[in-house]
Design an enzyme around this catalytic site. Structure first.
Site, PDB file in Angstrom:
ATOM      1  N   ASP A 162      12.140   6.354   2.965  1.00 42.22           N
ATOM      2  CA  ASP A 162      13.577   6.327   2.676  1.00 42.22           C
ATOM      3  C   ASP A 162      14.065   7.774   2.598  1.00 42.22           C
ATOM      4  OD1 ASP A 162      14.071   3.323   1.967  1.00 42.22           O
ATOM      5  OD2 ASP A 162      12.218   3.866   0.967  1.00 42.22           O
ATOM      6  N   GLU A 168       0.809  -1.228   0.000  1.00 40.20           N
ATOM      7  CA  GLU A 168       0.000   0.000   0.000  1.00 40.20           C
ATOM      8  C   GLU A 168       0.844   1.281   0.000  1.00 40.20           C
ATOM      9  OE1 GLU A 168      -2.240  -2.225   2.987  1.00 40.20           O
ATOM     10  OE2 GLU A 168      -3.771  -0.676   2.655  1.00 40.20           O
ATOM     11  N   HIS A 211       3.628   1.728  -1.778  1.00 37.34           N
ATOM     12  CA  HIS A 211       3.861   1.996  -3.203  1.00 37.34           C
ATOM     13  C   HIS A 211       2.582   2.541  -3.855  1.00 37.34           C
ATOM     14  CE1 HIS A 211       6.877  -1.426  -2.645  1.00 37.34           C
ATOM     15  NE2 HIS A 211       7.638  -0.451  -3.080  1.00 37.34           N
TER      16      HIS A 211
HETATM   17  P1  AMP Z   1      11.183   0.164  -2.984  1.00 36.94           P
HETATM   18  O1  AMP Z   1      10.363  -0.717  -3.868  1.00 36.94           O
HETATM   19  O2  AMP Z   1      11.297  -0.329  -1.581  1.00 36.94           O
HETATM   20  O3  AMP Z   1      12.503   0.549  -3.613  1.00 36.94           O
HETATM   21  O4  AMP Z   1      10.376   1.515  -2.857  1.00 36.94           O
HETATM   22  C1  AMP Z   1       9.959   2.260  -3.977  1.00 36.94           C
HETATM   23  C2  AMP Z   1       9.478   3.615  -3.521  1.00 36.94           C
HETATM   24  O5  AMP Z   1       8.377   3.443  -2.623  1.00 36.94           O
HETATM   25  C3  AMP Z   1      10.555   4.405  -2.743  1.00 36.94           C
HETATM   26  O6  AMP Z   1      10.470   5.769  -3.116  1.00 36.94           O
HETATM   27  C4  AMP Z   1      10.153   4.200  -1.320  1.00 36.94           C
HETATM   28  O7  AMP Z   1      10.563   5.250  -0.462  1.00 36.94           O
HETATM   29  C5  AMP Z   1       8.633   4.163  -1.436  1.00 36.94           C
HETATM   30  N1  AMP Z   1       8.070   3.470  -0.278  1.00 36.94           N
HETATM   31  C6  AMP Z   1       8.427   2.268   0.221  1.00 36.94           C
HETATM   32  N2  AMP Z   1       7.714   1.979   1.325  1.00 36.94           N
HETATM   33  C7  AMP Z   1       6.886   3.037   1.536  1.00 36.94           C
HETATM   34  C8  AMP Z   1       5.904   3.352   2.522  1.00 36.94           C
HETATM   35  N3  AMP Z   1       5.631   2.526   3.535  1.00 36.94           N
HETATM   36  N4  AMP Z   1       5.230   4.524   2.417  1.00 36.94           N
HETATM   37  C9  AMP Z   1       5.499   5.374   1.390  1.00 36.94           C
HETATM   38  N5  AMP Z   1       6.419   5.140   0.438  1.00 36.94           N
HETATM   39  C10 AMP Z   1       7.105   3.988   0.499  1.00 36.94           C
END
Ligand code: AMP
Length: 288
Positions: A150, A35, A37
């Site tokens: 992040d 959620e 993402h």
């Molecule tokens: P990742 O797939 O973990 O590389 O994350 C892709 C993007 O989604 C990055 O910009 C993350 O900071 C963002 N993201 C990951 N988890 C969350 C979350 N719980 N809430 C908001 N954005 C997130």
């Protein structure tokens, strides 16, 4: 919705939409969508004409002893999530096209990349900035969406965009959480039910830290940290903190004297529960 694997095709598609004046929104991900993402995707859907989501587990941002091979991958599930969230294009490249055998160019944002996460994951952000710049060049977005979860990554990418004059605007979206406060993450799939419950303490610690600084006006950062460490000891047997830092939210320099400090404060932490590494943060402003 179309899935594009070919790097030349995604570049041609993006170029076309730029030429005809459409606003391109881009959400880079490593897949295993949750959620958090989806909240980025929905915001981008709202603000842009064409929405591209990339799904790529980027090998260069994993250290040799990290979970690159185990990282959860489920393209079919991600496909359906993207489709029902209104995505126009999934960009789903192969690693061999992104990093051909003779690949040799890397981007490093010096300084802030070495702090916080950088101390424990040396080289990680070089992998991140390199892939993000490549993805920007391929998808040519007007707006790019990143999560506050992040925080350091978002800061580094903003700096890269400024330093390298990249033509995209970064939008930072707030952290999406489980009911108990645990920040959503693809790595949460590694956690047992009990570990998920226990990991809820991390966000409670961050909120307590904010309260100690803004409401209880504790003057030195070491006292705040001490209280938070105690709180963790009382509430969790299995979490091993790697760091808990109170920093200036712009340059990530440690703040010692909270009494004189004015400006953005980032309290961030990383820790292991079992073999799973979790990160989280809170960002707030202190004026008086
Ligand atoms: P990742 O797939 O973990 O590389 O994350 C892709 C993007 O989604 C990055 O910009 C993350 O900071 C963002 N993201 C990951 N988890 C969350 C979350 N719980 N809430 C908001 N954005 C997130």
């Amino acid at each position: 919705m179309r899935t594009i694997k070919d790097i030349n095709s995604i570049q041609e598609i993006s170029e076309y939409f730029r030429t005809v004046g459409k606003k391109i929104g881009f959400v880079p991900t490593m897949g295993s969508l949750h959620e958090g993402h989806v909240s980025l995707i929905l915001r981008a859907r709202d603000e842009c004409d064409i929405l591209i989501v990339s799904i790529f587990v980027n090998p260069t941002q994993f250290l040799p002893d990290e979970d690159f091979n185990q990282y959860p991958r489920d393209f079919l599930r991600d496909y359906h999530i993207c489709k029902s969230s209104g995505v126009d294009y999934i960009f789903f490249p192969d690693a061999t096209d992104i990093y051909p055998e003779d690949y040799s160019t890397y981007v490093n944002v010096e300084g802030i990349s070495e702090k916080l996460e950088g101390k424990f994951r040396p080289g990680h952000f070089i992998g991140v900035t390199t892939i993000v710049l490549k993805l920007f060049n391929l998808t040519k977005p007007h707006f790019s969406y990143f999560g506050q979860k992040d925080a350091q990554q978002a800061l580094i990418i903003k700096k890269m965009i400024k330093d390298l004059n990249i033509d995209t605007e970064i939008k930072i979206c707030e952290t999406y959480r489980e009911k108990n406060g645990l920040a959503m993450s693809s790595r949460n799939e590694y956690l047992s039910r009990d570990e998920k419950i226990e990991a809820g303490i991390l966000y409670k610690m961050l909120c307590k830290g904010k309260k100690l600084i803004l409401e209880e006006k504790i003057k030195d950062a070491d006292s705040v940290k001490k209280i938070l460490f105690e709180m963790m000891k009382e509430n969790s047997k299995n979490i091993k903190l790697q760091y808990l830092e109170i920093t200036d939210s712009e340059n990530l320099n440690e703040i010692k004297d909270l009494f004189v400090y004015r400006g953005g404060i980032l309290i961030s932490l990383a820790g292991f529960i079992g073999k799973t590494r979790l990160i989280d943060n809170v960002l707030f402003y202190k004026d008086l």
